[in-house]
Design an enzyme around this catalytic site. Structure first.
Site, PDB file in Angstrom:
ATOM      1  N   LYS A   1      -2.444  23.737  11.107  1.00  0.00           N
ATOM      2  CA  LYS A   1      -2.857  24.743  10.296  1.00  0.00           C
ATOM      3  C   LYS A   1      -2.070  25.874  10.661  1.00  0.00           C
ATOM      4  O   LYS A   1      -1.982  26.978   9.839  1.00  0.00           O
ATOM      5  CB  LYS A   1      -4.261  25.122  10.496  1.00  0.00           C
ATOM      6  CG  LYS A   1      -5.359  24.175  10.085  1.00  0.00           C
ATOM      7  CD  LYS A   1      -6.596  24.532  10.352  1.00  0.00           C
ATOM      8  CE  LYS A   1      -7.587  23.261  10.211  1.00  0.00           C
ATOM      9  NZ  LYS A   1      -9.056  23.367  10.746  1.00  0.00           N
ATOM     10  N   GLY A   2      -1.476  25.816  11.712  1.00  0.00           N
ATOM     11  CA  GLY A   2      -0.861  27.095  12.465  1.00  0.00           C
ATOM     12  C   GLY A   2       0.365  27.576  11.760  1.00  0.00           C
ATOM     13  O   GLY A   2       0.469  28.907  12.069  1.00  0.00           O
TER      14      GLY A   2
ATOM     15  N   ASP B   1       6.710  23.883  21.726  1.00  0.00           N
ATOM     16  CA  ASP B   1       6.053  24.139  22.993  1.00  0.00           C
ATOM     17  C   ASP B   1       6.686  23.199  23.815  1.00  0.00           C
ATOM     18  O   ASP B   1       7.900  23.235  24.103  1.00  0.00           O
ATOM     19  CB  ASP B   1       4.642  24.181  23.039  1.00  0.00           C
ATOM     20  CG  ASP B   1       3.736  24.587  24.502  1.00  0.00           C
ATOM     21  OD1 ASP B   1       4.475  25.119  25.325  1.00  0.00           O
ATOM     22  OD2 ASP B   1       2.705  24.092  24.533  1.00  0.00           O
TER      23      ASP B   1
ATOM     24  N   VAL C   1      -0.432  31.789  23.334  1.00  0.00           N
ATOM     25  CA  VAL C   1      -0.182  33.085  22.424  1.00  0.00           C
ATOM     26  C   VAL C   1      -1.484  32.519  21.049  1.00  0.00           C
ATOM     27  O   VAL C   1      -1.742  31.517  21.118  1.00  0.00           O
ATOM     28  CB  VAL C   1       1.002  33.188  21.879  1.00  0.00           C
ATOM     29  CG1 VAL C   1       1.932  33.760  22.722  1.00  0.00           C
ATOM     30  CG2 VAL C   1       1.683  31.966  21.223  1.00  0.00           C
TER      31      VAL C   1
ATOM     32  N   ASP D   1      -4.175  29.851  16.956  1.00  0.00           N
ATOM     33  CA  ASP D   1      -5.431  29.889  17.139  1.00  0.00           C
ATOM     34  C   ASP D   1      -6.024  29.651  18.500  1.00  0.00           C
ATOM     35  O   ASP D   1      -5.265  29.238  19.596  1.00  0.00           O
ATOM     36  CB  ASP D   1      -6.331  28.630  16.255  1.00  0.00           C
ATOM     37  CG  ASP D   1      -6.166  27.349  17.112  1.00  0.00           C
ATOM     38  OD1 ASP D   1      -4.904  26.991  17.322  1.00  0.00           O
ATOM     39  OD2 ASP D   1      -6.949  26.696  17.238  1.00  0.00           O
TER      40      ASP D   1
ATOM     41  N   ARG E   1      -6.747  33.114  14.053  1.00  0.00           N
ATOM     42  CA  ARG E   1      -5.456  32.810  13.283  1.00  0.00           C
ATOM     43  C   ARG E   1      -5.160  34.040  12.374  1.00  0.00           C
ATOM     44  O   ARG E   1      -3.988  34.203  12.132  1.00  0.00           O
ATOM     45  CB  ARG E   1      -5.671  31.509  12.434  1.00  0.00           C
ATOM     46  CG  ARG E   1      -5.817  30.159  12.964  1.00  0.00           C
ATOM     47  CD  ARG E   1      -5.739  29.135  11.959  1.00  0.00           C
ATOM     48  NE  ARG E   1      -6.375  27.910  12.578  1.00  0.00           N
ATOM     49  CZ  ARG E   1      -5.415  27.057  13.587  1.00  0.00           C
ATOM     50  NH1 ARG E   1      -4.182  27.183  13.660  1.00  0.00           N
ATOM     51  NH2 ARG E   1      -6.166  25.889  13.859  1.00  0.00           N
TER      52      ARG E   1
HETATM   53  P1  5GP Z   1       3.780  20.761  21.500  1.00  0.00           P
HETATM   54  O1  5GP Z   1       3.937  19.443  20.874  1.00  0.00           O
HETATM   55  O2  5GP Z   1       5.474  21.378  21.008  1.00  0.00           O
HETATM   56  O3  5GP Z   1       3.501  20.942  22.876  1.00  0.00           O
HETATM   57  O4  5GP Z   1       2.876  21.815  20.563  1.00  0.00           O
HETATM   58  C1  5GP Z   1       2.790  21.961  19.296  1.00  0.00           C
HETATM   59  C2  5GP Z   1       1.508  22.645  18.840  1.00  0.00           C
HETATM   60  O5  5GP Z   1       0.851  22.991  19.999  1.00  0.00           O
HETATM   61  C3  5GP Z   1       1.891  23.864  17.974  1.00  0.00           C
HETATM   62  O6  5GP Z   1       2.110  23.514  16.570  1.00  0.00           O
HETATM   63  C4  5GP Z   1       0.585  24.527  18.056  1.00  0.00           C
HETATM   64  O7  5GP Z   1      -0.582  24.101  17.297  1.00  0.00           O
HETATM   65  C5  5GP Z   1       0.061  24.312  19.593  1.00  0.00           C
HETATM   66  N1  5GP Z   1       0.467  25.186  20.441  1.00  0.00           N
HETATM   67  C6  5GP Z   1       1.389  25.144  21.592  1.00  0.00           C
HETATM   68  N2  5GP Z   1       1.530  26.289  22.349  1.00  0.00           N
HETATM   69  C7  5GP Z   1       0.566  27.191  22.021  1.00  0.00           C
HETATM   70  C8  5GP Z   1       0.128  28.553  22.036  1.00  0.00           C
HETATM   71  O8  5GP Z   1       0.750  29.238  22.968  1.00  0.00           O
HETATM   72  N3  5GP Z   1      -0.899  29.014  21.431  1.00  0.00           N
HETATM   73  C9  5GP Z   1      -1.626  28.239  20.327  1.00  0.00           C
HETATM   74  N4  5GP Z   1      -2.437  28.822  19.996  1.00  0.00           N
HETATM   75  N5  5GP Z   1      -1.238  26.842  20.021  1.00  0.00           N
HETATM   76  C10 5GP Z   1      -0.131  26.414  20.678  1.00  0.00           C
END
Ligand code: 5GP
Length: 188
Positions: free
Chosen positions: A55-56, A115, A165, A171, A177
């Site tokens: 949903k982000g 991330d 963040v 979220d 959000r």
């Molecule tokens: P990744 O697979 O790249 O580690 O994570 C991606 C997903 O993790 C993002 O789409 C998001 O939903 C969540 N995410 C990663 N870092 C953050 C952050 O700092 N804050 C929040 N709220 N969600 C994060």
């Protein structure tokens, strides 16, 4: 230093502002203009489908597409990555699929944040098997310090430090959000 929580904040956790609503708006307008320039020659032959990762990405996508001066198609895909925790599990699953096939279409995947890169890496590989004409990635945020998977971000809003963040689509346990700026959780 932490700024005071907004008036509607039900949590005692203060969020410090990292990126203001004004800075986000200016950058999103630039990205939309760039996408318009890049896709104008392509849209005459194939549909351009902007895919929001639920949903982000919803708030970012809604603002971004209003700066794209082309008749793009919008679709959404649901991905589970973290659950309600703040640490990446590396486990990725499609929880809600696209509403239509994307074969032969130009795809722009819109993410809130890259991330570790696991989520978007999995997603781009999955979408590539559906034989689109092209795939590019737009992400509002990138945390390079945490990256474990190589991911090319074609349209990037902001590079940020290694902080958890919140706001503008992101979220904490499904809340905040709708915060209009990007803040970080000072006690996480
Ligand atoms: P990744 O697979 O790249 O580690 O994570 C991606 C997903 O993790 C993002 O789409 C998001 O939903 C969540 N995410 C990663 N870092 C953050 C952050 O700092 N804050 C929040 N709220 N969600 C994060």
């Amino acid at each position: 230093m932490a700024s005071p929580p907004p008036a509607w904040n039900r949590s005692p956790d203060p969020f410090a502002e990292l990126i203001s609503a004004e800075a986000i708006a200016a950058r999103v307008a630039e990205l939309g203009a760039q996408i318009t320039t890049d896709y104008r020659p392509l849209i005459a032959e194939n549909d351009v489908v902007v895919i929001g990762v639920l949903k982000g990405s919803v708030i970012f996508l809604a603002d971004l597409v209003r700066h794209v001066a082309l008749p793009v198609v919008i679709d959404f895909i649901g991905i589970s990555s973290y659950g309600d925790a703040t640490v990446s599990s590396g486990v990725v699953q499609i929880t809600q699929d696209l509403s239509r096939p994307i074969e032969g279409k130009h795809i722009i995947v819109v993410e809130d944040i890259v991330d570790t890169g696991h989520t978007v890496h999995y997603l781009l590989e999955n979408l590539a098997t559906r034989r689109p004409a092209s795939i590019r990635l737009a992400s509002l945020l990138h945390k390079p310090e945490r990256q474990e998977r190589e991911v090319k971000i074609d349209y990037l809003g902001f590079t940020i430090p290694n902080k958890f963040v919140v706001g503008y689509g992101l979220d904490v346990s499904q809340r905040y959000r709708n915060l209009p700026y990007i803040g970080f959780v000072t006690n996480a």
